[in-house]
Design a protein around this motif. Structure first.
Motif, PDB file in Angstrom:
ATOM      1  N   GLY A 274     -10.978 -13.078  -4.659  1.00  0.00           N
ATOM      2  CA  GLY A 274      -9.210 -13.711  -4.734  1.00  0.00           C
ATOM      3  C   GLY A 274      -7.721 -12.365  -4.738  1.00  0.00           C
ATOM      4  N   ALA A 275      -8.340 -12.077  -5.414  1.00  0.00           N
ATOM      5  CA  ALA A 275      -7.370 -10.986  -5.899  1.00  0.00           C
ATOM      6  C   ALA A 275      -6.638 -10.126  -4.359  1.00  0.00           C
ATOM      7  N   GLN A 276      -7.626  -9.531  -3.363  1.00  0.00           N
ATOM      8  CA  GLN A 276      -7.550  -9.166  -2.289  1.00  0.00           C
ATOM      9  C   GLN A 276      -6.683  -9.540  -1.218  1.00  0.00           C
ATOM     10  N   LEU A 277      -5.626  -9.143  -0.677  1.00  0.00           N
ATOM     11  CA  LEU A 277      -4.517  -9.288  -0.162  1.00  0.00           C
ATOM     12  C   LEU A 277      -5.644  -9.519   1.499  1.00  0.00           C
ATOM     13  N   HIS A 278      -6.393  -8.245   1.620  1.00  0.00           N
ATOM     14  CA  HIS A 278      -6.912  -8.039   2.714  1.00  0.00           C
ATOM     15  C   HIS A 278      -8.888  -7.747   3.324  1.00  0.00           C
ATOM     16  N   PHE A 279      -9.337  -8.921   3.311  1.00  0.00           N
ATOM     17  CA  PHE A 279     -10.540  -9.007   3.153  1.00  0.00           C
ATOM     18  C   PHE A 279     -11.571  -9.287   3.610  1.00  0.00           C
ATOM     19  N   SER A 280     -12.873  -9.164   4.383  1.00  0.00           N
ATOM     20  CA  SER A 280     -13.332  -9.563   4.921  1.00  0.00           C
ATOM     21  C   SER A 280     -15.421  -9.416   4.489  1.00  0.00           C
ATOM     22  N   GLU A 281     -15.897 -10.373   4.488  1.00  0.00           N
ATOM     23  CA  GLU A 281     -16.308 -11.262   3.753  1.00  0.00           C
ATOM     24  C   GLU A 281     -17.948 -10.320   4.939  1.00  0.00           C
ATOM     25  N   GLU A 282     -18.101 -10.230   6.066  1.00  0.00           N
ATOM     26  CA  GLU A 282     -18.731  -9.607   6.703  1.00  0.00           C
ATOM     27  C   GLU A 282     -18.851  -8.201   6.861  1.00  0.00           C
TER      28      GLU A 282
ATOM     29  N   VAL B 282     -27.046 -10.936  -0.396  1.00  0.00           N
ATOM     30  CA  VAL B 282     -26.240 -11.789  -1.154  1.00  0.00           C
ATOM     31  C   VAL B 282     -25.326 -11.742  -2.719  1.00  0.00           C
ATOM     32  N   ARG B 283     -26.451 -12.168  -2.895  1.00  0.00           N
ATOM     33  CA  ARG B 283     -26.542 -12.071  -4.903  1.00  0.00           C
ATOM     34  C   ARG B 283     -26.614 -11.081  -5.496  1.00  0.00           C
ATOM     35  N   GLU B 284     -27.590 -10.000  -4.700  1.00  0.00           N
ATOM     36  CA  GLU B 284     -27.571  -8.461  -5.384  1.00  0.00           C
ATOM     37  C   GLU B 284     -26.139  -8.216  -5.086  1.00  0.00           C
ATOM     38  N   LEU B 285     -25.263  -8.097  -4.113  1.00  0.00           N
ATOM     39  CA  LEU B 285     -23.969  -8.180  -3.195  1.00  0.00           C
ATOM     40  C   LEU B 285     -22.962  -8.443  -5.049  1.00  0.00           C
ATOM     41  N   LEU B 286     -23.148  -9.381  -4.906  1.00  0.00           N
ATOM     42  CA  LEU B 286     -22.132 -10.186  -5.527  1.00  0.00           C
ATOM     43  C   LEU B 286     -21.975  -9.684  -7.539  1.00  0.00           C
ATOM     44  N   ARG B 287     -23.326  -9.003  -7.447  1.00  0.00           N
ATOM     45  CA  ARG B 287     -23.752  -8.437  -8.516  1.00  0.00           C
ATOM     46  C   ARG B 287     -23.547  -6.906  -8.832  1.00  0.00           C
TER      47      ARG B 287
ATOM     48  N   VAL C 276     -16.422 -29.040  -0.540  1.00  0.00           N
ATOM     49  CA  VAL C 276     -15.350 -27.269  -0.333  1.00  0.00           C
ATOM     50  C   VAL C 276     -15.528 -26.388  -1.708  1.00  0.00           C
ATOM     51  N   ALA C 277     -14.856 -27.747  -2.873  1.00  0.00           N
ATOM     52  CA  ALA C 277     -14.765 -27.310  -3.884  1.00  0.00           C
ATOM     53  C   ALA C 277     -16.487 -26.996  -4.794  1.00  0.00           C
ATOM     54  N   GLU C 278     -17.445 -27.767  -4.006  1.00  0.00           N
ATOM     55  CA  GLU C 278     -19.031 -27.478  -4.989  1.00  0.00           C
ATOM     56  C   GLU C 278     -18.547 -25.900  -5.325  1.00  0.00           C
ATOM     57  N   PHE C 279     -18.567 -25.662  -4.886  1.00  0.00           N
ATOM     58  CA  PHE C 279     -18.121 -23.534  -4.412  1.00  0.00           C
ATOM     59  C   PHE C 279     -17.225 -22.819  -4.182  1.00  0.00           C
TER      60      PHE C 279
ATOM     61  N   TRP D 136      -7.637 -18.473   4.610  1.00  0.00           N
ATOM     62  CA  TRP D 136      -9.135 -17.217   4.524  1.00  0.00           C
ATOM     63  C   TRP D 136      -9.701 -17.067   3.718  1.00  0.00           C
ATOM     64  N   ILE D 137      -8.853 -16.463   2.189  1.00  0.00           N
ATOM     65  CA  ILE D 137      -9.660 -15.997   1.585  1.00  0.00           C
ATOM     66  C   ILE D 137     -10.855 -16.604   0.852  1.00  0.00           C
ATOM     67  N   VAL D 138     -10.395 -17.672   0.630  1.00  0.00           N
ATOM     68  CA  VAL D 138     -10.873 -18.876   0.251  1.00  0.00           C
ATOM     69  C   VAL D 138     -11.932 -19.221   1.437  1.00  0.00           C
ATOM     70  N   GLN D 139     -11.806 -19.244   1.957  1.00  0.00           N
ATOM     71  CA  GLN D 139     -13.232 -19.440   2.802  1.00  0.00           C
ATOM     72  C   GLN D 139     -13.699 -18.346   2.847  1.00  0.00           C
ATOM     73  N   GLN D 140     -14.083 -17.594   3.116  1.00  0.00           N
ATOM     74  CA  GLN D 140     -15.059 -15.951   2.679  1.00  0.00           C
ATOM     75  C   GLN D 140     -15.153 -15.828   1.294  1.00  0.00           C
ATOM     76  N   ILE D 141     -14.236 -16.624   0.254  1.00  0.00           N
ATOM     77  CA  ILE D 141     -15.045 -16.602  -1.244  1.00  0.00           C
ATOM     78  C   ILE D 141     -16.227 -17.723  -1.286  1.00  0.00           C
ATOM     79  N   VAL D 142     -15.958 -19.031   0.258  1.00  0.00           N
ATOM     80  CA  VAL D 142     -17.256 -20.020  -0.300  1.00  0.00           C
ATOM     81  C   VAL D 142     -17.880 -19.507   0.598  1.00  0.00           C
ATOM     82  N   LYS D 143     -17.652 -18.630   2.049  1.00  0.00           N
ATOM     83  CA  LYS D 143     -19.212 -18.372   2.232  1.00  0.00           C
ATOM     84  C   LYS D 143     -19.827 -18.342   1.686  1.00  0.00           C
TER      85      LYS D 143
END
Length: 269
Positions: free
Chosen positions: A178-186, A158-163, A34-37, A64-71
């Motif tokens: 990562g600074a968000q307390l509430h977040f959904s990647e989908e 996804v790349r455009e979204l992150l930009r 997981v650290a690769e991402f 939970w937030i880190v899992q979504q960052i990894v995705k």
């Protein structure tokens, strides 16, 4: 799930470092730490399901937030036409292929309008956070639901979204999210596609997940599993029984194996 590697389909499994050896036994799968991402500034907190971002130590990042960052990071890194996000509580029960999730070069886009209102306060928060991250004006419910099992994404989007997130915040996207307390990647992906990109990214929109889902936090017994599986639709390729339901894994596996022999579960061209 045991998935065959057929044609252009590649299966990536992302796990904590302690589980690399265990998952490395999966035939045909590429297993990643997981650290690769994650950025180098992210440090896992010992004895706690959380992380610390040295660039922004407060608040600590929940697992939970880190899992979504990894995705998001894994999807953005991919050069595939479509990435299919599959959580560990999803099991494929019927053959499927790229045609299930791409049409005329456009990735399938799950959207169900008007599904989110004040009855789903967390979902409302996810929408509000997504709009803020994307620099969109506030809006009031009802909102469209974009949470899908499994979730097809276009890595280019996804790349455009992150930009976009970095442009709005002026910081690295992982630090901002990562600074968000509430977040959904989908929800973030869905709002971006619907309200920022629009057509042609929405050309293959559908309200069919192709997955039978059970998300209640109440365990199912054998009878409940049978009743649930009776509701599977002819076009469903997967079953999602939330790990939070507490349904015993051996019971779940037995019910699925009885209905769907393992030899019939495969990825196709």
């Amino acid at each position: 799930m045991e998935a065959q590697r057929v044609g252009p389909v590649r299966q990536h499994v992302i796990v904590p470092r302690r589980d690399l050896a265990r998952f490395g036994q999966l035939a045909g799968a590429e297993v990643h730490d997981v650290a690769e991402f994650l950025p180098r500034s992210f440090r896992q907190l010992p004895g706690f399901n959380g992380w610390l971002n040295l660039r922004r130590p407060v608040p600590p990042l929940r697992g939970w937030i880190v899992q979504q960052i990894v995705k998001l990071a894994a999807a953005a890194r991919s050069e595939a036409d479509v990435v299919l996000l599959v959580d560990s509580d999803i099991e494929f029960v019927r053959p499927f292929g790229i045609d299930h999730f791409q049409r005329d070069g456009v990735a399938c886009f799950y959207r169900k309008p008007g599904e989110i209102d004040d009855r789903l306060p967390r979902h409302v928060l996810w929408h509000q956070v997504a709009r803020k991250l994307l620099g969109l004006p506030p809006a009031a419910p009802p909102f469209t639901d974009y949470v899908c099992w499994p979730a097809p994404w276009d890595p280019r989007i996804v790349r455009e979204l992150l930009r976009r997130v970095e442009s709005v915040s002026g910081r690295p996207w992982a630090t901002t999210i990562g600074a968000q307390l509430h977040f959904s990647e989908e929800i973030l992906y869905g709002v971006f596609v619907d309200e920022v990109l629009g057509a042609p990214a929405t050309a293959y929109a559908t309200d069919d997940m192709r997955c039978l889902g059970y998300s209640a936090e109440v365990p199912l017994d054998a009878h409940g599993l049978d009743e649930l599986l009776d509701r599977i639709a002819p076009g469903d390729i997967a079953v999602m029984i939330s790990a939070k339901s507490g349904t015993p894994l051996p019971l779940r596996r037995a019910a699925l194996a009885a209905r769907f022999p393992a030899g019939d579960r495969r990825v196709t061209d």
